[in-house]
Design an enzyme around this catalytic site. Structure first.
Site, PDB file in Angstrom:
ATOM      1  CB  SER A   1      -1.028   0.055   1.267  1.00  0.00           C
ATOM      2  OG  SER A   1      -1.777   1.047   1.020  1.00  0.00           O
TER       3      SER A   1
ATOM      4  CE1 TYR B   1      -3.507  -2.006   4.994  1.00  0.00           C
ATOM      5  CE2 TYR B   1      -2.949   0.610   4.157  1.00  0.00           C
ATOM      6  CZ  TYR B   1      -3.881  -0.851   4.468  1.00  0.00           C
ATOM      7  OH  TYR B   1      -4.145  -1.280   2.802  1.00  0.00           O
TER       8      TYR B   1
ATOM      9  CE  LYS C   1      -1.864  -3.793   2.753  1.00  0.00           C
ATOM     10  NZ  LYS C   1      -1.978  -5.263   2.736  1.00  0.00           N
TER      11      LYS C   1
END
Length: 305
Positions: free
Chosen positions: A153, A166, A170
């Site tokens: 991401s 997150y 990622k």
């Protein structure tokens, strides 16, 4: 060369909704038999599991004349990851590709983030990607072929607010993908990462409290999940046989190749550095090249096409 998946077997994690659903359907349309894995839980991943989203995609594939089976194991569980790979072997006799797409979100500002918020996201994204990839590795090694596609991401590659968990996962996935590519190259196994831009339930949780946030969300709503799938199919097909260790992005009709970290400025002294010398010479020398605190939306400022 055609990007056909005829005769191949693909495991797609998180394949019941959003990007994963699009990938699973596209793989089937390209000729692959598909194991559609989905735990069937909420966005946070903390409620009762239901296999129904995965089964719905399996039913869609069957209607298209394809072959698929549903799996409801958790990628965060070592045994569960091996079970979903075994499902490919039991039902279709082999496994040729893994698309690590399963994910969850626990967006919280860093100074408010709990240990559980952090661990829950790392367990699914980072450890889950490891678990499933590792479960497939012996089979790829034995057959001297295989392909991984791991979802990274721009939250990790560039940065984003309230996503320490997150973002860490990622960016870790991008690094993991590169090292898998290095370790498995001798067995003709390739590994690539893809940063998907898509309006899914993962991004529906973004707050819309300010004009800036509302504008961002309106832009995100233009991003079509199914547009990520063709790149994943191409990377897993024989047409992608020479593509490995790369980081791509897919944003509607745009495909990106991301840069990878390399040194681009150097400071040297014959006498060795002291803290004072670094402060006086190195910081000013590098200052014009320091990266600003950009968020993903600050970099991708144009409308998707």
């Amino acid at each position: 060369m055609s990007a056909s998946m005829q005769g191949k077997v693909v495991l797609v994690t998180g394949g019941g909704r959003g990007v994963g659903r699009g990938v699973a359907l596209a793989m089937a349309q390209a000729g692959a038999a598909v194991v559609v894995n989905d735990l069937g839980v909420s966005l946070k991943g903390d409620d009762a599991a239901s296999i129904s989203p995965a089964q719905q995609v399996v039913d869609e594939i069957a209607e298209l004349g394809g072959q698929a089976v549903a799996d409801g194991h958790s990628v965060a569980d070592w045994d569960g990851a091996h079970a979903m790979v075994q499902a490919a072997l039991d039902n279709f006799g082999r496994i040729d590709a893994v698309v690590n797409n399963a994910g969850n979100l626990r967006d919280v500002l860093f100074h408010k983030m709990t240990e559980d918020d952090f661990d829950a996201v790392i367990s699914v994204h980072l450890k889950g990607t490891f678990n499933v990839s590792r479960a497939a590795a012996p089979h790829f090694k034995q057959q001297v072929s295989g392909a991984y596609v791991h979802m990274t991401s721009t939250s990790g590659l560039i940065g984003n607010m309230a996503q320490v968990n997150y973002s860490a996962a990622k960016l870790g996935i991008a690094a993991m993908s590169k090292t898998i590519a290095i370790d498995m190259a001798r067995f003709n196994v390739r590994s690539n990462a893809v940063a998907p831009f898509a309006w899914t339930r993962m991004v529906e949780s973004i707050p819309e409290e300010t004009p800036e946030q509302k504008k961002r969300v309106e832009g995100l709503k233009k991003l079509i999940p199914e547009k990520v799938a063709p790149l994943c199919v191409a990377l897993c097909s024989d047409a992608g046989a020479k593509v490995t260790g790369q980081v791509f992005g897919a944003r509607n009709n745009e495909i990106y190749l991301f840069s990878q970290a390399r040194p681009f400025r150097t400071a040297h002294t014959a006498d060795g550095w002291t803290p004072d010398a670094i402060a006086e010479r190195v910081f000013p020398q590098f200052a014009n090249d320091f990266y600003p605190l950009h968020k993903s939306g600050d970099v991708f400022t144009w409308d998707p096409v």
